[in-house]
Design an enzyme around this catalytic site. Sequence first.
Site, mmCIF file in Angstrom:
data_model
loop_
_atom_site.group_PDB
_atom_site.id
_atom_site.type_symbol
_atom_site.label_atom_id
_atom_site.label_comp_id
_atom_site.label_asym_id
_atom_site.label_seq_id
_atom_site.Cartn_x
_atom_site.Cartn_y
_atom_site.Cartn_z
ATOM 1 N N GLU A 263 7.566 -15.480 -9.913
ATOM 2 C CA GLU A 263 6.858 -14.215 -9.668
ATOM 3 C C GLU A 263 6.648 -13.396 -10.934
ATOM 4 O O GLU A 263 5.668 -12.663 -11.029
ATOM 5 C CB GLU A 263 7.530 -13.393 -8.564
ATOM 6 N N LYS B 82 5.872 -4.662 -3.511
ATOM 7 C CA LYS B 82 7.304 -4.670 -3.253
ATOM 8 C C LYS B 82 7.649 -4.651 -1.765
ATOM 9 O O LYS B 82 8.456 -5.428 -1.289
ATOM 10 C CB LYS B 82 7.956 -3.488 -3.940
ATOM 11 N N ARG C 53 4.149 -0.641 -4.551
ATOM 12 C CA ARG C 53 3.753 -1.115 -3.216
ATOM 13 C C ARG C 53 2.378 -1.786 -3.214
ATOM 14 O O ARG C 53 1.923 -2.282 -2.181
ATOM 15 C CB ARG C 53 3.724 0.067 -2.237
ATOM 16 N N LYS D 289 12.463 -15.951 -9.126
ATOM 17 C CA LYS D 289 12.286 -14.890 -10.132
ATOM 18 C C LYS D 289 11.298 -15.343 -11.191
ATOM 19 O O LYS D 289 10.411 -14.599 -11.595
ATOM 20 C CB LYS D 289 13.620 -14.540 -10.816
ATOM 21 N N TRP E 44 -2.704 -2.637 -1.764
ATOM 22 C CA TRP E 44 -2.435 -4.077 -1.842
ATOM 23 C C TRP E 44 -3.383 -4.698 -0.835
ATOM 24 O O TRP E 44 -3.235 -4.490 0.366
ATOM 25 C CB TRP E 44 -0.984 -4.366 -1.485
ATOM 26 N N HIS F 283 16.412 -37.635 -5.099
ATOM 27 C CA HIS F 283 15.610 -38.079 -3.959
ATOM 28 C C HIS F 283 14.132 -37.726 -4.113
ATOM 29 O O HIS F 283 13.392 -37.712 -3.137
ATOM 30 C CB HIS F 283 16.163 -37.479 -2.663
ATOM 31 N N ASN G 250 -2.069 2.369 5.577
ATOM 32 C CA ASN G 250 -1.177 1.295 5.130
ATOM 33 C C ASN G 250 -0.860 0.467 6.365
ATOM 34 O O ASN G 250 -0.319 0.988 7.323
ATOM 35 C CB ASN G 250 0.099 1.898 4.530
ATOM 36 N N GLY G 251 -1.217 -0.810 6.333
ATOM 37 C CA GLY G 251 -0.946 -1.671 7.483
ATOM 38 C C GLY G 251 -2.142 -2.557 7.768
ATOM 39 O O GLY G 251 -3.010 -2.733 6.906
ATOM 40 N N CYS H 96 0.864 -1.173 0.000
ATOM 41 C CA CYS H 96 0.000 0.000 0.000
ATOM 42 C C CYS H 96 0.904 1.227 0.000
ATOM 43 O O CYS H 96 1.857 1.300 0.766
ATOM 44 C CB CYS H 96 -0.939 0.093 1.184
ATOM 45 N N GLU I 40 16.948 -18.738 -6.193
ATOM 46 C CA GLU I 40 16.619 -17.381 -6.614
ATOM 47 C C GLU I 40 16.112 -17.373 -8.058
ATOM 48 O O GLU I 40 15.172 -16.645 -8.387
ATOM 49 C CB GLU I 40 17.860 -16.484 -6.427
HETATM 50 C C1 F6R Z 1 11.439 -11.241 -4.718
HETATM 51 C C2 F6R Z 1 11.097 -10.191 -3.801
HETATM 52 C C3 F6R Z 1 10.682 -10.549 -2.423
HETATM 53 C C4 F6R Z 1 11.517 -9.755 -1.418
HETATM 54 C C5 F6R Z 1 11.002 -10.002 0.003
HETATM 55 C C6 F6R Z 1 11.859 -9.291 1.042
HETATM 56 O O1 F6R Z 1 11.801 -10.741 -5.963
HETATM 57 O O2 F6R Z 1 11.166 -9.046 -4.132
HETATM 58 O O3 F6R Z 1 10.795 -11.922 -2.203
HETATM 59 O O4 F6R Z 1 12.851 -10.142 -1.544
HETATM 60 O O5 F6R Z 1 9.683 -9.541 0.113
HETATM 61 O O6 F6R Z 1 11.863 -7.916 0.840
HETATM 62 P P1 F6R Z 1 12.954 -6.982 1.500
HETATM 63 O O7 F6R Z 1 14.269 -7.366 0.948
HETATM 64 O O8 F6R Z 1 12.532 -5.601 1.112
HETATM 65 O O9 F6R Z 1 12.894 -7.213 2.973
#
Ligand code: F6R
Length: 611
Positions: free
Chosen positions: A491, A606, A27, A488, A73, A507, A99-100, A2, A484
């Site tokens: 998402e 994000k 956000r 990627k 969000w 396994h 926001n929250g 948000c 990772e």
């Molecule tokens: C993946 C991604 C999320 C963040 C996670 C932690 O691409 O962006 O998995 O890595 O939400 O976020 P931060 O690093 O901001 O604590």
Amino acid sequence: MCGIVAYIGHKEAYPVILKGLKRLEYRGYDSAGVALLNNGLKVYKKKGKVADLEETLVGKDLHSNIGIGHTRWATHGEPSDRNAHPHRSQSGKLAMIHNGIIENYASIKQELVNKGYHFTSDTDTEVLLNFIEDIRINNGCPLEEAVRIALKRVVGAYVIVLMDEDDPETLIAARKGSPLVIGIGKGEHFLASDASPIIEYTKEVVYVNDYELAIIKADELVLKNLGNEKVTPFITKLDMELAAIEKGGYDHFMLKEIFEQPHTIFDCLRGRMDATVGSITMSGIQQYADQLVNANRIIMIACGTSWHAGLVAEYIFEELTRIPVEVEYASEFRYRNPIVHKGDVIIAISQSGETADTLVAIESAKEKGAIILGVVNVVGSSIARTSHGGAYTHAGPEIGVASTKAFTAQLAVLTMIALKIGQMKGTIDDKRFMHLLNELNDVPEKVSLVLQQDEQLKAIAEKYKDASDFLYLGRGYNFPVALEGALKLKEISYIHAEGYPAAEMKHGPIALVDEKLPVVFVATKDAYHEKVISNMQEIKARKGKVIAVVSEGDESAKGLADDIITVPFADELIAPMINVIPMQLLAYHIGVAKGLDVDKPRNLAKSVTVE
Ligand code: F6R
């Protein structure tokens, strides 16, 4: 998660808020809305992205010098027009953005329902707003006082900003757990979840702290604590340029941020390490160096991509410092009564510095006496401020929802810390120390070389874009890189993907392999290289499609892999910073080839400021 924006001053509020919401859309982008004062309080809101809201408002008279805006969000209540913010109080006099999460909203709602309140949305925000209004009416007190009383009852995290139809000169804001920045202009104030909507107007900002209330007029900012005592605002100068938060000619922020990595890694190393004389200087770590050197164990706490950086760092720290390391999902750590002793060292890794899971985990460890070191990107963020010390990653604003440049910068910082501690402890000899310093120094250039293979990765993406599943395999330092890569892809492209240690595949996951399954091997030269090539043979024998990332000059995947991506050779400890680049580009190009909005993947946000 948000985004909130608000303005009060001499400008037209709507364009400032609209532009700000577009900057904060990373956000959350389930719905957007604004409230303005123009012949009374007007609220406009719409399901969808900020552009959808903008379209519905074309041609309307939106004149107002005060306003609040929100991009959502969804937490409580589905994404819809009615659940979009701002919300209005029952009397229609107040509007609020939030926001929250208000965790005890259900009991407060019940009290209000018993008093005859009706709700027009499913949100916790509308409950808090009517609770504030109810207190104001019953106590006959100013809005500021009603907010203070209400917040003392609230359990949860919030930033709220309120507008009152009867007081067009004032905005009231409060924070606990979610971020709030106030920009100070000449006869005007800007409020936002982060500094990006503000920097275009002023570089002077105040980061509001938890349990603080802000009473904001065009030319006055008063901060108070919940005990109604004034707090002196601490004004900080923003060290950020507007260009850093714009796309700069790239189609997407994600691509721009992937391509920025030679610079961001360089900026992260610059001024801290000198490979010619063999020195590492990190002032925010230096003061806790003794505790680190003498630590019985180190706990890394993070989420998502930052957690993957923690996994790589576990291998690096254990190798260089011989200190046992545990890497914890922040969300699990907090709630399982973890064993934390006074003096334990915790490294919190976070791009945004606002991730609620990480923040609450470190707060509880701090209460138990642990030393918290933050490896954080956003300067002045909550995790940075809660930590005792640490190091910023200096990767610049990361706007694409998928984290890319933050990961490599986190690894650069964590490697420097491990090298420094290993050197102080004597667990690494001078020769290896100098070798690794030189290897680190070469990372920006090697990353540039990998980026030159963008077209090849685009072609590979085109070939595999319709696959329904992917497997990512790696071993040792490359195992977290495989995780990772899978994250990627999931998402950005919504393709199911799993990362596994290459040897673990036999396994169980090997049952998934058939002629349709693409399997990405992170198979650069390291201590386990031959074993990984054997794992590749096992996939090929079952007709899987192999995409291999190998070191330059290595021929061992030839004849086995359907597609080969070569990357410059690097010491295995440094290689994840280089090997992750093809993972990022592959996911990006598959997402684009599928016609998806890679900067704003569905259901994501994000900065995850709810637990
Ligand atoms: C993946 C991604 C999320 C963040 C996670 C932690 O691409 O962006 O998995 O890595 O939400 O976020 P931060 O690093 O901001 O604590």
